[in-house]
Design an enzyme around this catalytic site. Sequence first.
Site, short mmCIF file in Angstrom:
data_model
loop_
_atom_site.label_atom_id
_atom_site.label_comp_id
_atom_site.label_asym_id
_atom_site.label_seq_id
_atom_site.Cartn_x
_atom_site.Cartn_y
_atom_site.Cartn_z
N ASP A 20 0.83 -1.21 0.00
CA ASP A 20 0.00 0.00 0.00
C ASP A 20 0.86 1.26 0.00
O ASP A 20 1.98 1.25 0.53
CB ASP A 20 -0.92 -0.03 1.24
CG ASP A 20 -2.09 0.93 1.11
OD1 ASP A 20 -2.37 1.42 0.00
OD2 ASP A 20 -2.74 1.19 2.15
N ASN A 68 -10.96 -2.39 -5.29
CA ASN A 68 -10.16 -1.50 -6.16
C ASN A 68 -10.80 -1.30 -7.54
O ASN A 68 -10.46 -0.35 -8.24
CB ASN A 68 -8.73 -2.02 -6.33
CG ASN A 68 -7.87 -1.92 -5.09
OD1 ASN A 68 -6.95 -2.71 -4.89
ND2 ASN A 68 -8.13 -0.93 -4.24
C1 IPE Z 1 -5.42 -2.71 -0.07
O1 IPE Z 1 -5.05 -1.40 -0.30
C2 IPE Z 1 -5.47 -3.44 -1.38
C3 IPE Z 1 -4.19 -3.67 -2.02
C4 IPE Z 1 -3.02 -3.41 -1.52
C5 IPE Z 1 -4.25 -4.27 -3.32
P1 IPE Z 1 -6.16 -0.26 -0.44
O2 IPE Z 1 -5.42 1.02 -0.59
O3 IPE Z 1 -7.12 -0.60 -1.51
O4 IPE Z 1 -6.90 -0.36 0.96
P2 IPE Z 1 -7.71 0.75 1.78
O5 IPE Z 1 -8.70 1.34 0.85
O6 IPE Z 1 -6.72 1.77 2.23
O7 IPE Z 1 -8.31 0.03 2.93
C1 IPE Z 2 -1.53 0.24 -3.32
O1 IPE Z 2 -1.33 1.61 -3.36
C2 IPE Z 2 -1.76 -0.34 -4.69
C3 IPE Z 2 -3.15 -0.78 -4.93
C4 IPE Z 2 -4.12 -0.76 -4.06
C5 IPE Z 2 -3.44 -1.26 -6.26
P1 IPE Z 2 -2.53 2.62 -3.37
O2 IPE Z 2 -2.89 2.91 -4.78
O3 IPE Z 2 -3.64 2.17 -2.52
O4 IPE Z 2 -1.84 3.91 -2.74
P2 IPE Z 2 -2.48 4.91 -1.69
O5 IPE Z 2 -2.97 4.11 -0.54
O6 IPE Z 2 -3.58 5.63 -2.40
O7 IPE Z 2 -1.35 5.80 -1.31
MG MG Z 3 -4.06 2.38 -0.56
#
Ligand code: IPE
Ligand code: IPE
Ligand code: MG
Length: 251
Positions: A20, A68
């Site tokens: 993340d 997502n």
């Molecule tokens: C969790 O990250 C999913 C992945 C790493 C693929 P998110 O960024 O989607 O999770 P939330 O929304 O912060 O809980």
């Molecule tokens: C994790 O990074 C990757 C996926 C969930 C695909 P994020 O895209 O959630 O990055 P933040 O949390 O918005 O910084």
């Molecule tokens: Mg995230």
Amino acid sequence: MRSGGTDAGALPRHVAVIMDGNGRWARFRGLPRVEGHRMGIRSVRAVVECARELGIPYLTLYAFSVENWGRPEPEVSTLMGLLREFLLSELPEFVRHRIRLNVIGEAWQLPAFVREALARTQSATAVHDEMTLTLALSYAGRNEIVRAARKLAEDAAAGRIAPEQISEEVFAGRLDTAGMPDPDLVIRTSGELRVSNFLLWQGAYAEFVFTDVLWPDFGKPEFLQALDEYSRRHRRFGLTEEQAEPPSGGK
Ligand code: IPE
Ligand code: IPE
Ligand code: MG
């Protein structure tokens, strides 16, 4: 050094990572979010390489959740494109290092060009048994549990299984992770302290390591640090300290 008789102190058999912070990494640099995802691939390579070198047999990466799909379409499309690029560029490495690629989640929801790269990578690496790299794609823990329950209900309705035969083992055998050990260690980057629907069943007794490091900044040293933290945990699985770590079972 390990101090007791539990299996903490040893290397985890299964490490799972909630990758993340890509979006924030990019935003802090004034870049579009997708640049964070692009840089995140470097971290994936580093962690896969390090796990393989150490001999960790199972590595599971949360790459795309069911939730997502709700992100803006251009971001989702770019992620899918990067996923295909990653699979095709890494395939020779997977073959060279005898890494088997596995997928959990609703892979059939992915676009055809990703499914095609997945199928190619999975069939080319199917015979490898040194390390299983599992990508969680269009994955969500509740979704997985409901799909497993549905399969069992179908089997029961068709008379293939009696309700009293349904045990934890039977249930786990219907999950996407059937045949894999539960994760010993779950790492989450970017400072968020939640599981976000990841491995809800399997993580029942996992150790969690949370780090503020954003995923694109996470590399080998950070991975080793998480493993070190894991090695200092005392896993008790509901038992007393004495039961879990008998004094006689010392160094
Ligand atoms: C969790 O990250 C999913 C992945 C790493 C693929 P998110 O960024 O989607 O999770 P939330 O929304 O912060 O809980
Ligand atoms: C994790 O990074 C990757 C996926 C969930 C695909 P994020 O895209 O959630 O990055 P933040 O949390 O918005 O910084
Ligand atoms: Mg995230």
